[in-house]
Design a protein around this motif. Structure first.
Motif, PDB file in Angstrom:
ATOM      1  N   ILE A 203      15.755 -17.864  25.878  1.00  0.00           N
ATOM      2  CA  ILE A 203      15.430 -19.371  25.778  1.00  0.00           C
ATOM      3  C   ILE A 203      15.819 -20.524  26.716  1.00  0.00           C
ATOM      4  CG2 ILE A 203      15.591 -21.477  24.121  1.00  0.00           C
ATOM      5  CD1 ILE A 203      15.433 -19.285  21.907  1.00  0.00           C
ATOM      6  N   TRP A 204      17.091 -20.139  27.304  1.00  0.00           N
ATOM      7  CA  TRP A 204      17.722 -21.008  28.250  1.00  0.00           C
ATOM      8  C   TRP A 204      16.691 -21.005  29.306  1.00  0.00           C
ATOM      9  CZ3 TRP A 204      23.604 -20.763  29.712  1.00  0.00           C
ATOM     10  CH2 TRP A 204      23.812 -21.748  30.400  1.00  0.00           C
ATOM     11  N   VAL A 205      16.295 -19.830  29.800  1.00  0.00           N
ATOM     12  CA  VAL A 205      15.392 -19.810  30.964  1.00  0.00           C
ATOM     13  C   VAL A 205      14.322 -20.072  30.726  1.00  0.00           C
ATOM     14  CG1 VAL A 205      14.561 -17.951  32.686  1.00  0.00           C
ATOM     15  CG2 VAL A 205      16.815 -17.729  31.925  1.00  0.00           C
ATOM     16  N   LEU A 206      13.499 -19.566  29.525  1.00  0.00           N
ATOM     17  CA  LEU A 206      12.405 -19.978  29.411  1.00  0.00           C
ATOM     18  C   LEU A 206      11.895 -21.692  28.932  1.00  0.00           C
ATOM     19  CD1 LEU A 206      11.462 -16.941  27.017  1.00  0.00           C
ATOM     20  CD2 LEU A 206      10.416 -17.289  29.224  1.00  0.00           C
ATOM     21  N   LYS A 301       5.429 -14.916  20.586  1.00  0.00           N
ATOM     22  CA  LYS A 301       4.906 -16.338  20.693  1.00  0.00           C
ATOM     23  C   LYS A 301       5.377 -17.191  19.912  1.00  0.00           C
ATOM     24  CE  LYS A 301       0.176 -18.224  20.491  1.00  0.00           C
ATOM     25  NZ  LYS A 301      -1.196 -17.779  20.096  1.00  0.00           N
ATOM     26  N   LYS A 302       5.720 -17.038  18.607  1.00  0.00           N
ATOM     27  CA  LYS A 302       6.183 -17.710  17.361  1.00  0.00           C
ATOM     28  C   LYS A 302       7.859 -18.338  17.983  1.00  0.00           C
ATOM     29  CE  LYS A 302       4.482 -16.730  13.034  1.00  0.00           C
ATOM     30  NZ  LYS A 302       5.029 -15.857  12.019  1.00  0.00           N
ATOM     31  N   GLU A 303       8.428 -17.445  18.573  1.00  0.00           N
ATOM     32  CA  GLU A 303       9.980 -17.718  19.177  1.00  0.00           C
ATOM     33  C   GLU A 303       9.574 -18.744  20.522  1.00  0.00           C
ATOM     34  OE1 GLU A 303      13.387 -17.370  18.618  1.00  0.00           O
ATOM     35  OE2 GLU A 303      12.540 -15.521  17.890  1.00  0.00           O
ATOM     36  N   LEU A 304       8.525 -18.409  21.205  1.00  0.00           N
ATOM     37  CA  LEU A 304       8.521 -19.190  22.421  1.00  0.00           C
ATOM     38  C   LEU A 304       7.982 -20.622  21.906  1.00  0.00           C
ATOM     39  CD1 LEU A 304       6.724 -16.833  25.076  1.00  0.00           C
ATOM     40  CD2 LEU A 304       9.201 -17.511  24.950  1.00  0.00           C
ATOM     41  N   GLU A 305       7.287 -20.678  20.839  1.00  0.00           N
ATOM     42  CA  GLU A 305       6.740 -22.134  20.256  1.00  0.00           C
ATOM     43  C   GLU A 305       8.042 -22.809  20.119  1.00  0.00           C
ATOM     44  OE1 GLU A 305       3.988 -20.990  17.583  1.00  0.00           O
ATOM     45  OE2 GLU A 305       2.055 -21.013  19.326  1.00  0.00           O
ATOM     46  N   SER A 306       9.078 -22.168  19.490  1.00  0.00           N
ATOM     47  CA  SER A 306      10.069 -22.962  18.875  1.00  0.00           C
ATOM     48  C   SER A 306      11.143 -23.302  20.043  1.00  0.00           C
ATOM     49  CB  SER A 306      11.176 -21.918  18.006  1.00  0.00           C
ATOM     50  OG  SER A 306      11.716 -20.955  18.886  1.00  0.00           O
ATOM     51  N   VAL A 307      10.738 -22.541  21.408  1.00  0.00           N
ATOM     52  CA  VAL A 307      11.534 -23.155  22.341  1.00  0.00           C
ATOM     53  C   VAL A 307      11.057 -24.551  22.776  1.00  0.00           C
ATOM     54  CG1 VAL A 307      11.911 -22.707  25.211  1.00  0.00           C
ATOM     55  CG2 VAL A 307      11.594 -20.583  23.410  1.00  0.00           C
ATOM     56  N   LYS A 308       9.751 -24.827  22.784  1.00  0.00           N
ATOM     57  CA  LYS A 308       9.338 -26.132  23.004  1.00  0.00           C
ATOM     58  C   LYS A 308       9.920 -27.321  21.962  1.00  0.00           C
ATOM     59  CE  LYS A 308       4.947 -23.876  24.316  1.00  0.00           C
ATOM     60  NZ  LYS A 308       3.626 -23.714  23.757  1.00  0.00           N
ATOM     61  N   LEU A 309      10.168 -26.827  20.861  1.00  0.00           N
ATOM     62  CA  LEU A 309      10.818 -27.810  20.039  1.00  0.00           C
ATOM     63  C   LEU A 309      12.354 -28.109  20.396  1.00  0.00           C
ATOM     64  CD1 LEU A 309       8.844 -26.465  16.762  1.00  0.00           C
ATOM     65  CD2 LEU A 309       8.230 -28.451  18.310  1.00  0.00           C
ATOM     66  N   ARG A 310      12.982 -27.117  20.891  1.00  0.00           N
ATOM     67  CA  ARG A 310      14.468 -27.278  21.212  1.00  0.00           C
ATOM     68  C   ARG A 310      14.635 -28.156  22.325  1.00  0.00           C
ATOM     69  NH1 ARG A 310      17.611 -21.691  19.814  1.00  0.00           N
ATOM     70  NH2 ARG A 310      19.290 -23.013  20.886  1.00  0.00           N
ATOM     71  N   ASP A 311      15.658 -28.783  22.202  1.00  0.00           N
ATOM     72  CA  ASP A 311      16.248 -29.873  23.280  1.00  0.00           C
ATOM     73  C   ASP A 311      17.456 -29.303  24.080  1.00  0.00           C
ATOM     74  OD1 ASP A 311      17.511 -33.066  23.541  1.00  0.00           O
ATOM     75  OD2 ASP A 311      16.177 -32.013  25.061  1.00  0.00           O
TER      76      ASP A 311
END
Lengths: 312, 154
Positions: A203-206, A301-311
């Protein structure tokens, strides 16, 4: 006074490099097309274009561009490295080795040439030679992040997790936020069974580069490990990817024909139930292979969508 | 700046770009409608998507179209000559099925790459679902029309 077209080319190359740094391959390709539109006789843009086309899996075009680069500047180590990379993608390992060795002869001080040769040895399974090349690259530049990451990957492959983590850490000290080093650290966590930490590294990289392939792969590995049903498809898919297209066709066709022969044999020899079971099992495999990729992509995809929500 | 360099595999727009489809539809059409129909469709699509590997794809199409009758002839000859027993006939059909699957799978893989490129450069493929369904439904009628040739064409 500089030629205006030279200045134009330099400005475009700077823009291409900037897109490259952002991993924006399509934009970098468009800029290089403009560069070569201004002056098609420049070797370096042709070779750089070859690397980018390889990234897009456009092997035929990559080979054409690498050949042009080499033809325009046969004394450039970069041209040979480009052609070597194309040969690796074509699995022409002997030819690739010759080009990488030529690149080292032309510029023995450039660690990137040794890293390229080490990657090839790694691919061929000659881990000892690969390590030797990377150690020489580190002698040339002890803080070269690419060499350190390559060494970390090698250790990971050998199962030396502690060493892999150490080299990845050194790469991050040399170049903080180095994506490949973070991915290696993620894989170390994954091997140690720490799925949460592995996922965090992906997630850090993405979060900075959502299209980073190796981070997506790490994420996929994490998801496959946590869900055995999807994991089975993922492992099979990875294995097919490793053996190449031709063998994939043979494996799938062989499996289909084997089940048909078995089913037919059972049917013709008075075992209709066995024949039906074989057919239904095959149907189940087909349905699974049809549904598996969709399920898998949805989970990632679900996991990646959650990436967008994380700060971060 | 007007001049732009052209990469060798960039698809050039063609007169039949509008009928381009994702090769997965042709793959399915080959399975449900018949290999012969699928092969012809693959050939048309190679032009529609301006496939960089068009030449090799057309060669595969030709191989597929000629290969099936050729295998029929060879196996028929071997059976008539007594080289193969009658009991093997059900299994021999699998050789033809395997050959046809091999050809359409290779064509699908080859065109899949070209189609990705076609899409990357703004090309839009049509939805082939209805054609696949129609071919699947109409297959018996097409086979009737073709008569004895249906085994070779479909």
């Amino acid at each position: 006074m500089s030629d205006p077209s030279d200045l134009q080319v330099q400005a475009l190359m700077r823009r291409a490099s900037s897109y490259l740094a952002q991993s924006n391959t399509p934009a970098a390709i468009e800029i290089l097309k403009q560069v070569l539109g201004v002056n098609p006789n420049l070797a370096a843009p042709h070779t750089l274009l070859a690397f980018l086309l390889l990234d897009q899996n456009r092997l035929h075009a990559a080979r054409h561009e690498a050949a042009l680069g080499l033809e325009l500047d046969p004394e450039s180590d970069y041209s040979h490295r480009g052609m070597g990379a194309v040969c690796v993608a074509q699995r022409k390992f002997k030819l690739a080795r010759e080009h990488f060795q030529q690149a080292i002869t032309l510029d023995p001080e450039d660690p990137d040439n040794r890293v390229a040769l080490a990657d090839l040895y790694n691919l061929e399974g000659d881990l000892k030679q690969a390590k030797s090349e990377l150690q020489q690259a580190l002698v040339l530049d002890p803080e070269n992040a690419e060499s350190l990451v390559a060494l970390a990957r090698l250790c990971l492959r050998q199962g030396a997790l502690g060493e892999a983590a150490r080299f990845a850490k050194e790469a991050l000290e040399a170049e903080p936020e180095h994506a490949a080093a973070l991915v290696v650290q993620g894989h170390v966590h994954l091997r140690q069974g720490n799925l949460e930490a592995a996922r965090d590294h992906a997630i850090w990289v993405l979060s900075t580069d959502p299209s980073r392939r190796e981070a997506l792969l790490l994420m996929a590995h994490v998801k496959a490990r946590s869900n055995p049903f999807i994991g089975l498809w993922w492992r099979f898919s990875v294995w097919l990817g490793e053996i190449g297209n031709q063998r994939t066709i043979l494996v799938l066709l062989g499996a289909y024909l084997a089940q048909r022969v078995a089913s037919l044999y059972a049917h013709l020899n008075g075992m209709p139930m066995t024949s039906d079971i074989i057919s239904y099992l095959w149907l189940a495999v087909c349905i699974y292979s049809w549904v598996g990729p969709g399920l898998f992509h949805n989970v990632v995809k679900k996991e990646l969508e959650s990436v967008k929500l994380r700060d971060f | 700046m007007d001049e732009t360099y052209k990469i060798i595999d960039e698809p050039a727009p063609t007169a039949i770009s509008r009928v381009a489809v994702n090769p997965v539809w042709i793959f399915l059409a080959s399975l449900f409608g018949g290999t012969g129909i699928g092969l012809v469709w693959f050939a048309i699509n190679a032009f529609a998507i301006s496939s960089a590997s068009r030449k090799s794809e057309l060669l595969y199409v030709l191989l597929g179209l000629c290969g099936t009758p050729l295998i029929f002839v060879i196996l028929g000859g071997l059976l008539q000559g007594g080289w193969l027993g009658e009991g093997l006939v059900p299994y021999l059909h699998l050789i033809i099925t395997g050959f046809q699957l091999l050809i359409i799978y290779v064509l699908h893989l080859s065109q899949h790459k070209s189609y990705e490129l076609f899409s990357l450069y703004g090309g839009v493929g049509r939805n082939g679902l209805l054609v696949v369904i129609a071919l699947g439904v109409l297959r018996p009628q097409i086979a009737n029309l073709l008569g004895d040739w249906s085994a070779l064409v479909l």
